[in-house]
Design an enzyme around this catalytic site. Structure first.
Site, PDB file in Angstrom:
ATOM      1  N   THR A  31       6.342  50.970  22.323  1.00  0.00           N
ATOM      2  CA  THR A  31       5.298  51.931  21.582  1.00  0.00           C
ATOM      3  C   THR A  31       5.071  51.618  20.369  1.00  0.00           C
ATOM      4  O   THR A  31       5.623  52.498  19.434  1.00  0.00           O
ATOM      5  CB  THR A  31       5.951  53.192  22.059  1.00  0.00           C
ATOM      6  OG1 THR A  31       7.194  53.311  21.457  1.00  0.00           O
ATOM      7  CG2 THR A  31       6.186  53.560  23.576  1.00  0.00           C
TER       8      THR A  31
ATOM      9  N   GLU B 235      16.805  56.252  24.224  1.00  0.00           N
ATOM     10  CA  GLU B 235      17.836  55.476  23.730  1.00  0.00           C
ATOM     11  C   GLU B 235      18.374  55.751  22.237  1.00  0.00           C
ATOM     12  O   GLU B 235      17.485  55.933  21.507  1.00  0.00           O
ATOM     13  CB  GLU B 235      17.406  54.155  24.051  1.00  0.00           C
ATOM     14  CG  GLU B 235      18.509  53.209  23.945  1.00  0.00           C
ATOM     15  CD  GLU B 235      19.892  53.569  24.693  1.00  0.00           C
ATOM     16  OE1 GLU B 235      19.947  53.707  25.990  1.00  0.00           O
ATOM     17  OE2 GLU B 235      20.820  53.851  23.881  1.00  0.00           O
TER      18      GLU B 235
ATOM     19  N   PHE C 200      25.127  57.528   7.239  1.00  0.00           N
ATOM     20  CA  PHE C 200      23.704  57.288   6.694  1.00  0.00           C
ATOM     21  C   PHE C 200      23.321  57.931   5.388  1.00  0.00           C
ATOM     22  O   PHE C 200      22.429  58.502   5.171  1.00  0.00           O
ATOM     23  CB  PHE C 200      22.762  57.811   7.740  1.00  0.00           C
ATOM     24  CG  PHE C 200      22.394  56.848   8.884  1.00  0.00           C
ATOM     25  CD1 PHE C 200      23.387  56.407   9.744  1.00  0.00           C
ATOM     26  CD2 PHE C 200      21.323  56.413   9.156  1.00  0.00           C
ATOM     27  CE1 PHE C 200      23.269  55.293  10.821  1.00  0.00           C
ATOM     28  CE2 PHE C 200      20.770  55.385   9.959  1.00  0.00           C
ATOM     29  CZ  PHE C 200      21.921  54.923  10.904  1.00  0.00           C
TER      30      PHE C 200
ATOM     31  N   CYS D 180      12.139  51.155  14.218  1.00  0.00           N
ATOM     32  CA  CYS D 180      12.086  52.506  14.831  1.00  0.00           C
ATOM     33  C   CYS D 180      11.694  53.720  13.551  1.00  0.00           C
ATOM     34  O   CYS D 180      10.846  54.596  13.811  1.00  0.00           O
ATOM     35  CB  CYS D 180      13.514  53.089  15.240  1.00  0.00           C
ATOM     36  SG  CYS D 180      13.985  51.561  16.614  1.00  0.00           S
TER      37      CYS D 180
HETATM   38  C1  UGA Z   1      17.801  53.527  14.448  1.00  0.00           C
HETATM   39  C2  UGA Z   1      18.620  54.818  14.935  1.00  0.00           C
HETATM   40  O1  UGA Z   1      19.835  54.546  13.918  1.00  0.00           O
HETATM   41  C3  UGA Z   1      19.196  54.482  16.399  1.00  0.00           C
HETATM   42  O2  UGA Z   1      19.829  55.616  16.959  1.00  0.00           O
HETATM   43  C4  UGA Z   1      18.171  54.458  17.215  1.00  0.00           C
HETATM   44  O3  UGA Z   1      18.213  54.364  18.495  1.00  0.00           O
HETATM   45  C5  UGA Z   1      16.775  53.469  16.917  1.00  0.00           C
HETATM   46  O4  UGA Z   1      16.556  53.577  15.367  1.00  0.00           O
HETATM   47  C6  UGA Z   1      15.739  53.574  17.824  1.00  0.00           C
HETATM   48  O5  UGA Z   1      14.980  54.356  17.725  1.00  0.00           O
HETATM   49  O6  UGA Z   1      15.574  52.537  18.616  1.00  0.00           O
HETATM   50  P1  UGA Z   1      17.928  50.869  13.913  1.00  0.00           P
HETATM   51  O7  UGA Z   1      16.486  50.761  13.467  1.00  0.00           O
HETATM   52  O8  UGA Z   1      18.380  49.743  14.594  1.00  0.00           O
HETATM   53  O9  UGA Z   1      18.495  52.383  14.651  1.00  0.00           O
HETATM   54  O10 UGA Z   1      18.756  50.752  12.612  1.00  0.00           O
HETATM   55  P2  UGA Z   1      19.555  51.753  11.614  1.00  0.00           P
HETATM   56  O11 UGA Z   1      20.980  51.212  11.540  1.00  0.00           O
HETATM   57  O12 UGA Z   1      19.112  53.203  11.747  1.00  0.00           O
HETATM   58  O13 UGA Z   1      18.959  51.522   9.950  1.00  0.00           O
HETATM   59  C7  UGA Z   1      17.467  51.724  10.183  1.00  0.00           C
HETATM   60  C8  UGA Z   1      17.073  51.504   8.389  1.00  0.00           C
HETATM   61  O14 UGA Z   1      17.598  52.414   7.736  1.00  0.00           O
HETATM   62  C9  UGA Z   1      17.704  50.160   7.864  1.00  0.00           C
HETATM   63  O15 UGA Z   1      16.692  49.709   7.015  1.00  0.00           O
HETATM   64  C10 UGA Z   1      18.793  50.596   7.069  1.00  0.00           C
HETATM   65  O16 UGA Z   1      19.208  49.554   5.797  1.00  0.00           O
HETATM   66  C11 UGA Z   1      18.385  51.689   6.469  1.00  0.00           C
HETATM   67  N1  UGA Z   1      19.729  52.815   6.307  1.00  0.00           N
HETATM   68  C12 UGA Z   1      20.643  52.935   7.299  1.00  0.00           C
HETATM   69  C13 UGA Z   1      19.907  52.937   4.855  1.00  0.00           C
HETATM   70  O17 UGA Z   1      19.185  52.534   3.908  1.00  0.00           O
HETATM   71  N2  UGA Z   1      21.240  53.612   4.540  1.00  0.00           N
HETATM   72  C14 UGA Z   1      21.948  54.155   5.436  1.00  0.00           C
HETATM   73  O18 UGA Z   1      22.828  55.009   5.138  1.00  0.00           O
HETATM   74  C15 UGA Z   1      21.462  53.863   6.905  1.00  0.00           C
END
Ligand code: UGA
Length: 438
Positions: free
Chosen positions: A86, A151, A252, A263
């Site tokens: 999507t 999810e 986070f 996402c």
């Molecule tokens: C995210 C959500 O965490 C999942 O719960 C959700 O299922 C998923 O999107 C989705 O909708 O499919 P994801 O995109 O795989 O998962 O990755 P994250 O670990 O959430 O990280 C996302 C971004 O935030 C990354 O660029 C990461 O570096 C950044 N981030 C994360 C930070 O800059 N600081 C943090 O403390 C955590």
């Protein structure tokens, strides 16, 4: 129990594999014949730790199959999961639902008996209802109920997130559908996973609210990091100090170059649009989107400043280009803003990423791609850590110093301790912490 999982992207493939690990008979369906052929050969279309081993085991056990034939796969299934993409629609930021609706029409054609139709992709409020309408219109005789089961897995730890989730959200108005969903998730009862039953639309909104909240939390700590830099404070200590409050939570709150991935950027934008159209704008989320976009663009300036104000003729060694570690996903990665900005400022960029380079080569021009971390640093004026892969966490600092023309490290993930780096003779710039100079 038998299920058909339509779409073998991240969500579909991981969910399909994990359901079959739970003992369910699963067939994963995709239109892309090449992709299915590769999956049948055991070649995964994505890099996700542990996925290839899991798939190999359950395929051998006969519980997981792959097919391009949607009709055959849907016939007789207890549940049909829609897990197709999507993406953001070009121009307006709304989620593009054309794949979801196309699949709905195909499912309508294929239904043979009662089945629950489950949206697993992230879909805007009202999509499940519309999918139900499409199926009913095409097949007034079809027996089915609609379910939303979003999810919450993260790339890089997707299998664990599926097997040990904080919660499962199931949105449906039907008791019969609830029973089937409960049966599918039965193994999670053993580990006492909370299951939240809601209305269809509420479940759809819950998914967006979760991602939007997490994106907001990250953006909040990123702005606090900027303030820390102005006030001489340390954002990691602030994050710990607030995160230990159970109402806030520690996760986070890691400041960085801005969130990316498949996402958060797309879901925040889609929810902003939904809220505007519903006449109930989400001002906080609108600001989060704006602040995060600006942040990613602004990161290159830190590197240029570290080079004394000009990048002209300088060589920058970039470590990590994916949006986070343990994935090969480049979607909306901060590196896609940072690297072109450095090139525009006159720098030559050398880069290395353990898994992301195949994808990155398609998206970034003029980069010198290297085979190893240390090769990447050879002759560079500055090292920039964009993604916190484990192998960048314990660099041999003496070797790094010898390879660099100038001992400068810009660490956008706060991987290192400023004092240690200063003691080792580096000028070290990180996020939201006092800079350290040798
Ligand atoms: C995210 C959500 O965490 C999942 O719960 C959700 O299922 C998923 O999107 C989705 O909708 O499919 P994801 O995109 O795989 O998962 O990755 P994250 O670990 O959430 O990280 C996302 C971004 O935030 C990354 O660029 C990461 O570096 C950044 N981030 C994360 C930070 O800059 N600081 C943090 O403390 C955590």
């Amino acid at each position: 129990m038998r299920i058909a999982m339509i779409g073998t992207g991240y969500v579909g493939l991981v969910s399909g594999a994990c359901f079959s690990e739970f003992g369910v008979d699963v067939v994963c369906v995709d239109k892309d014949e090449g992709k299915i052929a590769r999956l049948l050969d055991g070649v995964m279309p994505i890099f996700e730790p542990g996925l290839d081993k899991l798939v190999e085991t359950i395929v051998r056990a006969g519980r997981l199959r792959f097919s391009t034939n949607l009709k055959e796969s849907v016939a007789g299934a207890d549940a049909v999961f829609i897990a197709v993409g999507t993406p953001s629609r070009r121009g307006d930021g709304h989620a593009d639902l054309s794949f979801v609706y196309a699949v709905a029409r195909e499912i309508a054609d294929a239904l043979t008996g009662y089945a629950v139709i489950v949206t697993k992709s992230t879909v805007p409020v009202g999509t499940g209802k519309e999918v139900g309408r499409i199926i009913r219109e095409a097949r007034p005789d079809a027996q089915f109920d609609m379910v939303s089961n979003p999810e919450f897995l993260r790339e890089g730890s997707a299998i664990n997130d599926f097997m040990r989730p904080d919660r499962v959200v199931i949105g449906t108005a039907s008791d019969r559908a609830k029973e089937i969903m409960r049966n599918l998730y039965r193994p999670l009862y053993l580990i006492e996973t909370p299951i939240v039953f809601t209305a269809l639309e509420t479940s759809e909104l819950t998914k967006y609210a979760a991602n939007t909240f997490l994106a907001t939390k990250i953006t909040f700590i990123n702005e606090i990091a900027d303030l820390c830099e102005q006030l001489g404070c340390d954002v990691q200590d602030v994050a710990k100090g607030i995160g230990l409050d159970g109402r806030i939570g520690r996760k986070f709150l890691h400041a960085g170059p801005g969130y990316g991935g498949s996402c958060f950027p797309k879901d925040t934008l889609a929810l902003v649009r939904t809220a505007q159209e519903a006449g109930s704008p989400l001002k906080i989320v609108e600001t989060v989107v704006e602040v995060n976009d600006a942040r990613k663009k602004q990161m290159a300036k830190r590197v240029i400043q570290a080079l004394g104000g000009s990048a002209k003729g300088k060589t920058v060694a970039v470590l990590g280009v994916t949006f986070k570690p343990n994935t090969d996903d480049m979607r909306d990665s901060p590196s896609l803003d940072i690297i072109p900005a450095l090139q525009e400022a006159g720098a030559t960029v050398r880069a290395f990423d353990p898994e992301g380079m195949t994808e990155a080569k398609k998206l970034l021009d003029g980069v010198i791609w290297c085979d190893t971390t240390y090769e990447c640093m050879g002759g560079a004026d500055v090292v920039v850590i964009i993604t916190e892969w484990n192998e960048f966490r314990a660099l041999d600092l003496d070797r790094v110093k010898k390879l660099l023309r100038q001992p400068i490290i810009v660490d956008l993930r706060n991987v290192y301790d400023p004092q240690t780096l200063a003691a080792a003779g580096f000028t070290y710039i990180s996020i939201g912490r006092p800079s350290a100079a040798a």
